[in-house]
Design a protein around this motif. Sequence first.
Motif, PDB file in Angstrom:
ATOM      1  N   MET A   1       0.852  -1.175   0.000  1.00  0.00           N
ATOM      2  CA  MET A   1       0.000   0.000   0.000  1.00  0.00           C
ATOM      3  C   MET A   1       0.895   1.235   0.000  1.00  0.00           C
ATOM      4  O   MET A   1       1.950   1.246   0.637  1.00  0.00           O
ATOM      5  N   HIS A   2       0.447   2.265  -0.699  1.00  0.00           N
ATOM      6  CA  HIS A   2       1.184   3.518  -0.713  1.00  0.00           C
ATOM      7  C   HIS A   2       0.257   4.666  -0.296  1.00  0.00           C
ATOM      8  O   HIS A   2      -0.954   4.547  -0.348  1.00  0.00           O
ATOM      9  N   CYS A   3       0.856   5.756   0.096  1.00  0.00           N
ATOM     10  CA  CYS A   3       0.099   6.933   0.518  1.00  0.00           C
ATOM     11  C   CYS A   3      -0.500   7.621  -0.701  1.00  0.00           C
ATOM     12  O   CYS A   3       0.223   7.924  -1.649  1.00  0.00           O
ATOM     13  N   PRO A   4      -1.805   7.884  -0.696  1.00  0.00           N
ATOM     14  CA  PRO A   4      -2.414   8.561  -1.846  1.00  0.00           C
ATOM     15  C   PRO A   4      -1.993  10.028  -1.958  1.00  0.00           C
ATOM     16  O   PRO A   4      -2.156  10.636  -3.001  1.00  0.00           O
ATOM     17  N   ASN A   5      -1.439  10.578  -0.913  1.00  0.00           N
ATOM     18  CA  ASN A   5      -1.024  11.977  -0.934  1.00  0.00           C
ATOM     19  C   ASN A   5       0.369  12.144  -1.551  1.00  0.00           C
ATOM     20  O   ASN A   5       0.532  12.850  -2.528  1.00  0.00           O
ATOM     21  N   CYS A   6       1.372  11.470  -0.986  1.00  0.00           N
ATOM     22  CA  CYS A   6       2.749  11.644  -1.462  1.00  0.00           C
ATOM     23  C   CYS A   6       3.231  10.488  -2.330  1.00  0.00           C
ATOM     24  O   CYS A   6       4.324  10.543  -2.870  1.00  0.00           O
ATOM     25  N   LYS A   7       2.437   9.412  -2.435  1.00  0.00           N
ATOM     26  CA  LYS A   7       2.720   8.231  -3.257  1.00  0.00           C
ATOM     27  C   LYS A   7       3.872   7.372  -2.741  1.00  0.00           C
ATOM     28  O   LYS A   7       4.313   6.464  -3.414  1.00  0.00           O
ATOM     29  N   ASN A   8       4.372   7.649  -1.544  1.00  0.00           N
ATOM     30  CA  ASN A   8       5.459   6.852  -0.978  1.00  0.00           C
ATOM     31  C   ASN A   8       4.915   5.686  -0.161  1.00  0.00           C
ATOM     32  O   ASN A   8       3.742   5.652   0.196  1.00  0.00           O
ATOM     33  N   LYS A   9       5.781   4.743   0.142  1.00  0.00           N
ATOM     34  CA  LYS A   9       5.383   3.556   0.896  1.00  0.00           C
ATOM     35  C   LYS A   9       5.912   3.583   2.328  1.00  0.00           C
ATOM     36  O   LYS A   9       5.965   2.564   2.989  1.00  0.00           O
ATOM     37  N   ASN A  10       6.289   4.738   2.806  1.00  0.00           N
ATOM     38  CA  ASN A  10       6.854   4.875   4.141  1.00  0.00           C
ATOM     39  C   ASN A  10       5.731   4.998   5.171  1.00  0.00           C
ATOM     40  O   ASN A  10       5.561   6.025   5.813  1.00  0.00           O
ATOM     41  N   LEU A  11       4.947   3.906   5.305  1.00  0.00           N
ATOM     42  CA  LEU A  11       3.803   3.883   6.209  1.00  0.00           C
ATOM     43  C   LEU A  11       4.109   3.026   7.428  1.00  0.00           C
ATOM     44  O   LEU A  11       4.743   1.979   7.326  1.00  0.00           O
ATOM     45  N   GLY A  12       3.656   3.490   8.572  1.00  0.00           N
ATOM     46  CA  GLY A  12       3.768   2.711   9.797  1.00  0.00           C
ATOM     47  C   GLY A  12       2.379   2.362  10.294  1.00  0.00           C
ATOM     48  O   GLY A  12       1.436   3.131  10.127  1.00  0.00           O
ATOM     49  N   LYS A  13       2.260   1.185  10.901  1.00  0.00           N
ATOM     50  CA  LYS A  13       0.967   0.751  11.429  1.00  0.00           C
ATOM     51  C   LYS A  13       0.828   1.269  12.855  1.00  0.00           C
ATOM     52  O   LYS A  13       1.699   1.035  13.689  1.00  0.00           O
ATOM     53  N   ILE A  14      -0.276   1.976  13.127  1.00  0.00           N
ATOM     54  CA  ILE A  14      -0.483   2.544  14.456  1.00  0.00           C
ATOM     55  C   ILE A  14      -1.676   1.920  15.173  1.00  0.00           C
ATOM     56  O   ILE A  14      -1.928   2.235  16.332  1.00  0.00           O
TER      57      ILE A  14
END
Length: 61
Positions: A1-14
Amino acid sequence: MHCPNCKNKNLGKIGVNQFYCWDCFIELTLTNGRLSLNQVEEDGSLTTLDDLFEDQELNLG
């Protein structure tokens, strides 16, 4: 999954179905195959960003 805003995959699960983008600092919540995006304000409250995106960008299904 990627961020729809910046298109990066630097997501953390909170949390369960909740993610945080470390690049643009928004919270993403996945519900029934659809993302909801929120900006975390200084006081900890959330401001929705859903109205800034097209439905096709927020639907994962």
